[in-house]
Design an enzyme around this catalytic site. Structure first.
Site, PDB file in Angstrom:
ATOM      1  N   HIS A 181      24.219  -0.087 -10.603  1.00 34.44           N
ATOM      2  CA  HIS A 181      24.788  -0.274  -9.265  1.00 34.44           C
ATOM      3  C   HIS A 181      25.337  -1.703  -9.147  1.00 34.44           C
ATOM      4  CE1 HIS A 181      24.373  -1.014  -4.840  1.00 34.44           C
ATOM      5  NE2 HIS A 181      24.966   0.172  -4.834  1.00 34.44           N
ATOM      6  N   ILE A 182      26.241  -1.913  -8.224  1.00 41.98           N
ATOM      7  CA  ILE A 182      26.907  -3.226  -8.087  1.00 41.98           C
ATOM      8  C   ILE A 182      25.908  -4.373  -7.849  1.00 41.98           C
ATOM      9  CG2 ILE A 182      27.405  -2.911  -5.616  1.00 41.98           C
ATOM     10  CD1 ILE A 182      29.669  -4.648  -8.226  1.00 41.98           C
ATOM     11  N   THR A 183      24.736  -4.060  -7.306  1.00 42.72           N
ATOM     12  CA  THR A 183      23.743  -5.111  -7.066  1.00 42.72           C
ATOM     13  C   THR A 183      22.924  -5.430  -8.330  1.00 42.72           C
ATOM     14  OG1 THR A 183      22.221  -3.378  -6.371  1.00 42.72           O
ATOM     15  CG2 THR A 183      23.405  -4.552  -4.627  1.00 42.72           C
ATOM     16  N   LYS A 184      23.145  -4.694  -9.407  1.00 40.97           N
ATOM     17  CA  LYS A 184      22.336  -4.899 -10.615  1.00 40.97           C
ATOM     18  C   LYS A 184      23.014  -5.897 -11.557  1.00 40.97           C
ATOM     19  CE  LYS A 184      19.275  -1.982  -9.141  1.00 40.97           C
ATOM     20  NZ  LYS A 184      19.828  -1.699  -7.805  1.00 40.97           N
ATOM     21  N   HIS A 185      22.225  -6.423 -12.491  1.00 36.21           N
ATOM     22  CA  HIS A 185      22.772  -7.512 -13.306  1.00 36.21           C
ATOM     23  C   HIS A 185      23.688  -7.046 -14.436  1.00 36.21           C
ATOM     24  CE1 HIS A 185      18.775  -6.497 -14.912  1.00 36.21           C
ATOM     25  NE2 HIS A 185      19.287  -6.764 -16.095  1.00 36.21           N
TER      26      HIS A 185
END
Ligand SMILES: Cc1ncc(COP(=O)(O)O)c(C=O)c1O
Length: 380
Positions: A181-185
């Site tokens: 997901h976009i919030t993951k690194h």
């Protein structure tokens, strides 16, 4: 100068753009294509795991695992309450019941002793969530699971590239689930993967992922046409996103190293606030090699809201994290939980603050975050 420091930011460069353009130009945007298969093979080698199946999200990887393991009505799955909602919805949609276990206050991960106490004759699986990218005590969780004949499904959404005792998170249990997901690194906007060393489980998942059909076998030339063979859904990741992901994985070491430096700098810079009894710094267990996904501090004497508010006023995207699932409206109404049931989880939920951490966070920006945190406590 008005500072705007978000909680996280993706680490994209020209390679990702180039990769997207070449897939677009090829016209081969569907899933389970050459790019996806290439990435799955790359990850199998990198992570030393027999099977990697890319999916549209970690949520879908978890749902696929539940379907493939036939978790259903009457079954219980033990998991932390301090997790993302879809760890639990993946279980509930099967007609099974999530059983929420309290966490260890140091690591914020499942406490294996508490897990042991949650086991009943209906237990079917344990779902450890590797919070912030730090591995759970997998040795003890696996021992409990093997003793009682339970599956272990790792929610490794935060743990891409992290290890426990040298083994990559997500490859230790029966199945593991990653989030991109976009919030993951490591990200492609929306995406996930299921990892497993179990050939039979992998074979069933590739059918579920392809709408209940044997299309994967067809693509490998093993059958001359594909047809409906099992339960299924539509969990295949587009090759367009797989292309972005491959470029992200090529930078994995660089991403992790940059995050580690930021994480350690926070530890040094905030030590005095901890010594003054205002905050509790995160704590790493010796066997866990983190992915540094989240930098979570906790307030020692108050709830987190005021401090988060102070940081927000100064342009810093600090945030609380999971609202414990066991006292959510759904769990209270349908599962019979109430506030007070899991004291450590509740304390952590009320006091945890995530600070900005991402590869392009500059040292000057980080110093500013640290200074603003001191100011927030000095103003009290
Ligand atoms: C612990 C945990 N599990 C699962 C998920 C779901 O991931 P996805 O958005 O890829 O479905 C998240 C998302 O933030 C998460 O934090």
């Amino acid at each position: 100068m008005r500072w705007q420091i978000p909680l996280n930011k993706p680490y994209f460069g020209s390679q990702e753009k180039q990769a997207v353009m070449s897939v677009l130009e090829s016209g081969e945007l569907g899933g389970n294509g050459l790019v996806s298969i290439g990435l799955e093979t790359y990850l199998q080698d990198l992570l030393d795991v027999r099977h990697v199946l890319l999916t549209t999200s970690c949520t879908h990887a978890m749902e696929m695992a539940m379907m493939a393991l036939d978790i259903g009505p009457g079954d219980e799955v033990i998991m932390p309450s301090f997790t993302f909602v879809t760890s639990a919805t993946a279980v509930v949609r099967q007609g099974a019941r999530p059983v929420f276990a309290d966490i260890d206050e140091q690591t914020l991960n499942l406490d294996p002793e508490v897990v042991d106490g949650c086991i009943t004759e209906r237990s079917k699986a344990i779902m450890p969530v590797h919070y912030a990218g730090q591995g759970c005590d997998m040795e003890r969780i696996l021992a409990v699971a093997r003793d009682k004949g339970l599956y272990v499904i790792e929610d490794a959404a935060h743990g891409v590239g992290a290890r426990y005792d040298e083994r990559y998170l997500g490859t230790i249990g029966d199945a593991g689930c990653y989030s991109f997901h976009i919030t993951k690194h490591v990200t492609c906007g929306e995406g996930g993967a299921l990892l497993t060393n179990d050939d039979q489980l992998a074979r069933r998942c590739e059918i579920i992922r392809e709408k209940g059909t044997n299309r994967s076998q067809f693509l490998r030339g093993e059958v001359d046409k594909y047809t409906w063979v099992d339960v299924g859904s539509s969990f295949v990741l587009s090759d367009l996103l797989a292309a972005v992901l491959l470029e992200q994985f090529k930078k994995l070491d660089e991403i992790l190293e940059k995050r580690r430096l930021i994480w350690e700098h926070y530890q040094e810079g905030l030590k005095e606030l901890e010594d003054r009894g205002m905050i509790i710094l995160p704590c790493l267990s010796p066997k866990a090699q983190s992915s540094w996904h989240v930098y979570p501090i906790r307030t020692a004497l108050e709830t987190n809201a005021r401090v988060i508010g102070e940081l927000k006023k100064k342009g810093i995207g600090a945030a609380f994290h999971f609202v414990p699932l066991h006292y959510s409206p759904y769990a209270r109404e349908h599962l019979g939980y109430e506030e007070g049931d899991l004291p450590v989880t509740e304390r952590v939920g009320r006091t945890l603050i995530r600070l900005p951490i991402y590869p392009v966070l500059t040292q000057r920006e980080q110093e500013y975050v640290i200074q603003c945190l001191y100011d927030a406590f000095d103003e009290e």
